[in-house]
Design a protein around this motif. Structure first.
Motif, PDB file in Angstrom:
ATOM      1  N   PHE A   1     -18.572  23.476   3.736  1.00 42.27           N
ATOM      2  CA  PHE A   1     -17.527  24.444   4.092  1.00 42.27           C
ATOM      3  C   PHE A   1     -16.938  24.124   5.469  1.00 42.27           C
ATOM      4  O   PHE A   1     -15.726  24.280   5.691  1.00 42.27           O
ATOM      5  CB  PHE A   1     -18.084  25.861   4.080  1.00 42.27           C
ATOM      6  CG  PHE A   1     -18.221  26.461   2.705  1.00 42.27           C
ATOM      7  CD1 PHE A   1     -17.159  26.424   1.813  1.00 42.27           C
ATOM      8  CD2 PHE A   1     -19.399  27.077   2.307  1.00 42.27           C
ATOM      9  CE1 PHE A   1     -17.270  26.981   0.542  1.00 42.27           C
ATOM     10  CE2 PHE A   1     -19.516  27.635   1.041  1.00 42.27           C
ATOM     11  CZ  PHE A   1     -18.453  27.588   0.157  1.00 42.27           C
ATOM     12  N   ALA A   2     -17.771  23.685   6.402  1.00 41.26           N
ATOM     13  CA  ALA A   2     -17.278  23.362   7.740  1.00 41.26           C
ATOM     14  C   ALA A   2     -16.332  22.165   7.712  1.00 41.26           C
ATOM     15  O   ALA A   2     -15.303  22.162   8.392  1.00 41.26           O
ATOM     16  CB  ALA A   2     -18.453  23.086   8.671  1.00 41.26           C
ATOM     17  N   VAL A   3     -16.672  21.133   6.930  1.00 39.83           N
ATOM     18  CA  VAL A   3     -15.789  19.967   6.815  1.00 39.83           C
ATOM     19  C   VAL A   3     -14.457  20.369   6.183  1.00 39.83           C
ATOM     20  O   VAL A   3     -13.385  19.936   6.624  1.00 39.83           O
ATOM     21  CB  VAL A   3     -16.473  18.857   5.998  1.00 39.83           C
ATOM     22  CG1 VAL A   3     -15.504  17.718   5.716  1.00 39.83           C
ATOM     23  CG2 VAL A   3     -17.691  18.313   6.750  1.00 39.83           C
ATOM     24  N   ALA A   4     -14.515  21.208   5.144  1.00 37.83           N
ATOM     25  CA  ALA A   4     -13.282  21.693   4.526  1.00 37.83           C
ATOM     26  C   ALA A   4     -12.453  22.495   5.530  1.00 37.83           C
ATOM     27  O   ALA A   4     -11.222  22.392   5.572  1.00 37.83           O
ATOM     28  CB  ALA A   4     -13.610  22.546   3.303  1.00 37.83           C
TER      29      ALA A   4
ATOM     30  N   ALA B   1      -6.878  20.935  10.641  1.00 36.76           N
ATOM     31  CA  ALA B   1      -6.120  19.764  11.065  1.00 36.76           C
ATOM     32  C   ALA B   1      -4.721  19.774  10.464  1.00 36.76           C
ATOM     33  O   ALA B   1      -3.734  19.492  11.146  1.00 36.76           O
ATOM     34  CB  ALA B   1      -6.863  18.493  10.664  1.00 36.76           C
ATOM     35  N   VAL B   2      -4.632  20.096   9.183  1.00 34.20           N
ATOM     36  CA  VAL B   2      -3.328  20.192   8.535  1.00 34.20           C
ATOM     37  C   VAL B   2      -2.495  21.277   9.203  1.00 34.20           C
ATOM     38  O   VAL B   2      -1.301  21.093   9.495  1.00 34.20           O
ATOM     39  CB  VAL B   2      -3.498  20.482   7.031  1.00 34.20           C
ATOM     40  CG1 VAL B   2      -2.137  20.780   6.382  1.00 34.20           C
ATOM     41  CG2 VAL B   2      -4.150  19.293   6.338  1.00 34.20           C
TER      42      VAL B   2
ATOM     43  N   CYS C   1      -6.791  29.269   5.726  1.00 29.42           N
ATOM     44  CA  CYS C   1      -7.800  28.642   4.854  1.00 29.42           C
ATOM     45  C   CYS C   1      -8.985  28.154   5.681  1.00 29.42           C
ATOM     46  O   CYS C   1     -10.146  28.285   5.254  1.00 29.42           O
ATOM     47  CB  CYS C   1      -7.182  27.482   4.082  1.00 29.42           C
ATOM     48  SG  CYS C   1      -6.019  27.988   2.800  1.00 29.42           S
ATOM     49  N   ALA C   2      -8.703  27.610   6.859  1.00 27.05           N
ATOM     50  CA  ALA C   2      -9.784  27.154   7.733  1.00 27.05           C
ATOM     51  C   ALA C   2     -10.680  28.306   8.145  1.00 27.05           C
ATOM     52  O   ALA C   2     -11.907  28.170   8.214  1.00 27.05           O
ATOM     53  CB  ALA C   2      -9.199  26.459   8.967  1.00 27.05           C
ATOM     54  N   ALA C   3     -10.067  29.468   8.428  1.00 33.21           N
ATOM     55  CA  ALA C   3     -10.860  30.644   8.816  1.00 33.21           C
ATOM     56  C   ALA C   3     -11.764  31.095   7.674  1.00 33.21           C
ATOM     57  O   ALA C   3     -12.924  31.479   7.900  1.00 33.21           O
ATOM     58  CB  ALA C   3      -9.929  31.775   9.243  1.00 33.21           C
TER      59      ALA C   3
ATOM     60  N   LEU D   1     -14.417  16.841  13.501  1.00 34.03           N
ATOM     61  CA  LEU D   1     -13.703  16.059  12.496  1.00 34.03           C
ATOM     62  C   LEU D   1     -12.239  16.453  12.398  1.00 34.03           C
ATOM     63  O   LEU D   1     -11.426  15.709  11.832  1.00 34.03           O
ATOM     64  CB  LEU D   1     -14.378  16.242  11.127  1.00 34.03           C
ATOM     65  CG  LEU D   1     -15.785  15.657  10.990  1.00 34.03           C
ATOM     66  CD1 LEU D   1     -16.370  16.016   9.635  1.00 34.03           C
ATOM     67  CD2 LEU D   1     -15.770  14.151  11.195  1.00 34.03           C
ATOM     68  N   GLU D   2     -11.899  17.618  12.959  1.00 33.79           N
ATOM     69  CA  GLU D   2     -10.496  18.014  12.979  1.00 33.79           C
ATOM     70  C   GLU D   2      -9.638  17.011  13.744  1.00 33.79           C
ATOM     71  O   GLU D   2      -8.459  16.812  13.406  1.00 33.79           O
ATOM     72  CB  GLU D   2     -10.372  19.399  13.614  1.00 33.79           C
ATOM     73  CG  GLU D   2      -8.942  19.917  13.659  1.00 33.79           C
ATOM     74  CD  GLU D   2      -8.826  21.213  14.434  1.00 33.79           C
ATOM     75  OE1 GLU D   2      -7.699  21.573  14.798  1.00 33.79           O
ATOM     76  OE2 GLU D   2      -9.872  21.851  14.679  1.00 33.79           O
TER      77      GLU D   2
END
Length: 293
Positions: free
Chosen positions: A8-11, A17-18, A56-58, A79-80
């Motif tokens: 979930f953190a990578v997603a 980033a997007v 979505c990141a939140a 990774l962001e």
């Protein structure tokens, strides 16, 4: 559950980033600042796409924090940085030089070594108010100091880095408050979630962090803002996880690979920052011909 939290953190890092890249695209054409900048950006489609990425990141971040420690989840948001540069380059019609790929590799490998060696563990979801007061004071005080130091007239890169650092502190504090509020929701339901002060705290600090990020992206280059944002977020989150939620990392001889991983991340960030300064412009016509073929 740790593996689920990491996924979930990578997603979340990819979504953020997007969002950052599209927000940068929208903010780069404005000369305004503060609330006027935000008022102008909300009418732009690119900014709306960026905000969808942030939302979505939140959501991904909330799911990650429920399933894992803050000291694991937030460092993964490093990774962001490579994600953002890889997305922003084609979006801004730029080509990342070959050295940039080495920087991406350094960030990814360094982060993997650091987290595997540190193995964050032992998290709880709640902290006493006696711990929250100094944490809030230090984070909010540091944010205010960074904003004051980033006054108009400073070099653009310095302003961007300082405002991004303030946003990083806001993001870390938001994540800590979100973890506490999410734990309350998981344990006691929606009513308790709406009654706890952390719920409204993470909403306020989240808005403040977004406002600071918009001004950082408008003030100077992404190469100056993004490293301060991602690395600052990870470092402050690690400190908050240890002091607020009793999280632990491995010490002893494990400190050797942890330091090596951290140094590799720093080197990767520096390489990426230098590579961004040598990004070449992709002619739009040539790019369109390439897409047509």
């Amino acid at each position: 559950m740790i593996e689920l939290a990491a996924a979930f953190a990578v997603a979340g890092a990819a979504s953020n980033a997007v969002g950052t890249a599209f927000q940068r695209k929208a903010a780069s054409t404005s000369s305004r600042g503060g609330l006027r900048l935000l008022a102008e950006l909300v009418r732009r489609p690119l900014w709306a796409i960026g905000m969808c990425g942030v939302v979505c990141a939140a959501l991904f971040q909330s799911l990650a924090l429920v399933n894992g420690p803050l000291a694991l989840v937030q460092p993964l948001f490093i990774l962001e940085l490579p994600f953002a540069l890889l997305v922003a380059a084609p979006l801004m019609h730029r080509r990342l030089p070959r050295s940039g790929w080495w920087g991406v590799g350094g960030c990814v490998v360094g982060l993997a070594v650091l987290l595997l060696a540190a193995a964050p563990h032992g998290a709880v979801d709640h902290a006493p108010l006696s711990h929250w007061i100094p944490a809030l004071s230090l984070c909010l005080g540091g944010m205010a100091a960074a904003v004051l130091l980033a006054g108009r007239g400073r070099p653009p890169a310095r302003r961007a880095a300082l405002l991004a650092a303030a946003s990083a502190a806001g993001n870390a504090l938001t994540a800590a408050l979100l973890k506490s509020a999410s734990g309350t929701f998981a344990d006691h339901g929606l009513t308790a979630f709406l009654r706890t002060w952390q719920t409204y705290g993470f909403a306020l600090t989240g808005v403040l962090a977004v406002l600071l990020l918009e001004n950082a992206l408008q003030a100077g280059p992404l190469a100056a803002a993004q490293p301060a944002l991602t690395i600052g977020d990870a470092v402050i989150s690690l400190a908050l996880g240890i002091t607020l939620f009793d999280e632990r990392i491995r010490t002893g001889w494990w400190l050797v690979p942890e330091v090596c991983g951290a140094l590799l991340i720093v080197v990767g960030v520096l390489v990426l920052s230098r590579a961004v300064q040598h990004i070449t412009v992709v002619p739009v016509a040539a790019e369109q011909r390439h897409m047509a073929t």
